[in-house]
Design an enzyme around this catalytic site. Structure first.
Site, mmCIF file in Angstrom:
data_model
loop_
_atom_site.group_PDB
_atom_site.id
_atom_site.type_symbol
_atom_site.label_atom_id
_atom_site.label_comp_id
_atom_site.label_asym_id
_atom_site.label_seq_id
_atom_site.Cartn_x
_atom_site.Cartn_y
_atom_site.Cartn_z
ATOM 1 N N GLU A 286 2.677 -29.654 -62.326
ATOM 2 C CA GLU A 286 3.800 -29.541 -61.073
ATOM 3 C C GLU A 286 2.780 -29.632 -59.948
ATOM 4 O O GLU A 286 2.251 -28.422 -59.732
ATOM 5 C CB GLU A 286 4.888 -28.570 -61.305
ATOM 6 C CG GLU A 286 6.067 -28.658 -60.687
ATOM 7 C CD GLU A 286 5.944 -28.327 -59.205
ATOM 8 O OE1 GLU A 286 5.640 -29.117 -58.494
ATOM 9 O OE2 GLU A 286 6.124 -27.133 -58.919
ATOM 10 N N CYS A 320 7.222 -25.731 -53.361
ATOM 11 C CA CYS A 320 7.186 -27.258 -53.704
ATOM 12 C C CYS A 320 8.442 -27.792 -53.521
ATOM 13 O O CYS A 320 8.468 -29.015 -53.271
ATOM 14 C CB CYS A 320 6.458 -27.338 -54.922
ATOM 15 S SG CYS A 320 7.477 -26.523 -56.455
#
Length: 516
Positions: A286, A320
């Site tokens: 990720e 994020c």
């Protein structure tokens, strides 16, 4: 059977009792500052010549604690211990592995404010963000325990007359977990327990800025019953220990959360088949995002303003999933911008350990401070500075929420992940153009659309290319089991943590066919 999964409730700090409980926990954590946490290899505490020192980003002279710093020799010892432990751990029943997760969740729940207080001190998290981080870690343990019970019997397949077929899942092997600092408890815990509950053994290499909370969690796992060698704690240098673990022929699975550049490099290195390696490694990554809140001309203005500000400035934009871009329809651009500026200017910035409960704390360290302030200077050339722009690293790494308006969609502050409290805003002449701008980066993690038009909502479902798409709310705050999380494009492998498909990524499917 385990009771039905429900996510851990968030704490209401407007209740005086809850506020005092966290303040007491902060005092407790402060009384334990400076502690040392050695490596853990095969159930043994290992001292090292070098150490990793963790500092408080709100008060950069204050040491949270130190951990051991692993070398390649330590990494090799840990790999061998994990490889040996895998022989027996993989045969432990899924129910027993799930029970260990439930016990660990219960242990953390009893110490919830203590873990949140450590996030406040070591990670610089405001109270609400820290509490959510801890709650999410508990959620991962509870949810994955239940998912493992469901997967224990495999999946149904057909059998012919005189033949019995089964489709089952089997563990993969030694897993290297490289966890981030921004969700120093939740993601660290979630990416550690997922391989554990699926029967794999783990080497945990936490972020060097937040290793103490990882050490505390490893202690919880031991107390919950994880056997020696099944969990190994090996903080160390990414270039030395990280690369060694990724490239090791006995590594079967790598799970990483962090920057795009590091993730891509790790992905490439993991693809190389080493001498004596007899399998292809699995990689779960990720890698971040450049996420957009789209505001349509048929939007509720107050909803749009709330979504933009919360998405951009929660935890100082160090997510994020942060909505670091807003694309606003020309018809409502001026009104939305004015209200976003007003709301942003009302946000408070300061030490999150203080009882006044500031909305924003510091950014994580000097490198982050320098990078973000550098982007603010870039933004001054690319757009109109309408809020913030101030910073101070004299005692901690504090940056005020900053907004640039009238930014070209291809400008650097609209394209590059800043990972700080910097919001870039662009104007779109139509809804179609707004979606085009939203898709114009290499990332595809989260996004939000604010509109009351049903047709436009349906259009965005197909045309807004992100892994997590939200309507009429902010684009952050995914809840385990409710909003499985992972992104498209260069945001990663879209592995959907906290979702029904995640655990299967840590296992191999095996078909067994028996003739009568």
């Amino acid at each position: 059977m385990l009771p039905t999964y429900k996510h851990e409730p968030f704490t209401d700090f407007t209740v005086e009792e809850n506020k005092q409980a966290l303040l007491d926990a902060i005092k407790k954590v402060e009384s334990e500052l400076g502690g040392h946490y050695p490596l853990l290899i095969n159930g043994e505490r290992i001292e090292t010549e070098q150490k990793i020192t963790s500092y408080n980003p709100s008060n950069k002279e204050e040491i949270i604690g130190t951990t051991g710093k692993a070398t390649k020799d330590h990494a090799e010892q840990a790999i061998e211990a994990a490889s040996e432990a895998f022989k027996t751990w993989r045969k432990v029943t899924p129910a027993e592995r799930a029970n260990i997760l439930v016990r660990a969740a219960a242990l953390v729940r009893r110490r919830k404010h203590e873990f949140s207080a450590l996030l406040v001190k070591e990670g610089g998290k405001p109270w609400k963000e820290a509490d959510g981080d801890t709650a999410e870690g508990i959620d991962f343990m509870e949810y994955y325990a239940r998912q493992m019970i469901e997967l224990a019997e495999g999946k149904p397949v057909n059998s012919r007359e005189g033949e019995l077929n089964n489709y089952m899942y089997t563990p993969t092997g030694v897993t290297v977990v490289i966890s981030p600092w921004n969700f120093a408890f939740a993601i660290m815990a979630g990416t550690t327990v997922a391989p554990l509950v699926t029967g794999n053994t783990v080497l945990l290499k936490p972020a060097s800025t937040t290793p103490v909370i990882a050490a505390k969690f490893v202690e919880v796992l031991e107390e919950a019953g994880v056997p020696k060698g099944v969990i190994n704690f090996v903080p160390g240098s990414g270039s030395e220990v990280g690369d060694y673990l990724v490239e090791h022929p006995k590594t079967a699975l790598i799970t990483f959360t962090g920057s795009r550049d590091v993730g891509v490099r790790l992905y490439e290195r993991a693809a190389i088949v080493q001498k004596e390696q007899n399998h292809l490694k699995r990689v779960i990554v990720e890698m971040g995002g450049k996420d957009t809140v789209v505001v349509d001309n048929e939007a509720d203005i107050d909803t749009a303003v709330e979504a933009i500000v919360v998405s951009a400035f929660g935890f100082s934009g160090q997510k994020c999933s942060a909505g670091s871009r807003a694309v606003i329809h020309a018809d409502v651009y001026d009104e939305v911008l004015e209200k976003v500026i007003e709301k942003t200017n009302a946000l408070t910035v300061g030490n999150p350990a203080e009882p006044n409960n500031n909305y924003m704390g510091p950014v994580i360290d000097q490198a982050a401070f320098d990078k973000i302030t550098g982007y603010i200077e870039v933004g001054k050339e690319e757009g109109k500075l309408v809020a913030g722009g101030k910073s101070d690293d004299s005692t901690g790494y504090f940056i005020h929420p900053t907004i640039f308006a009238d930014v070209d969609p291809k400008a650097r502050v609209m394209q590059e992940e800043i990972f700080g409290p910097v919001l870039a805003i662009s104007k779109a002449s139509s809804y179609d153009e707004a979606l085009e701008i939203a898709n114009n980066t290499e990332y595809g993690l989260t996004g939000a659309v604010i509109t009351n038009n049903r047709e436009k909502i349906e259009q965005a479902k197909y045309d807004f290319h992100v892994g997590n798409l939200y309507f009429n709310r902010n684009c952050t705050g995914a809840i385990v089991g409710y909003h499985p999380f992972g992104g498209f494009k260069m945001s990663g492998t879209d592995s959907k943590a906290g979702g029904p498909d995640y655990l299967a990524l840590h296992m191999q499917a095996k078909t067994i066919s028996e003739m009568y």
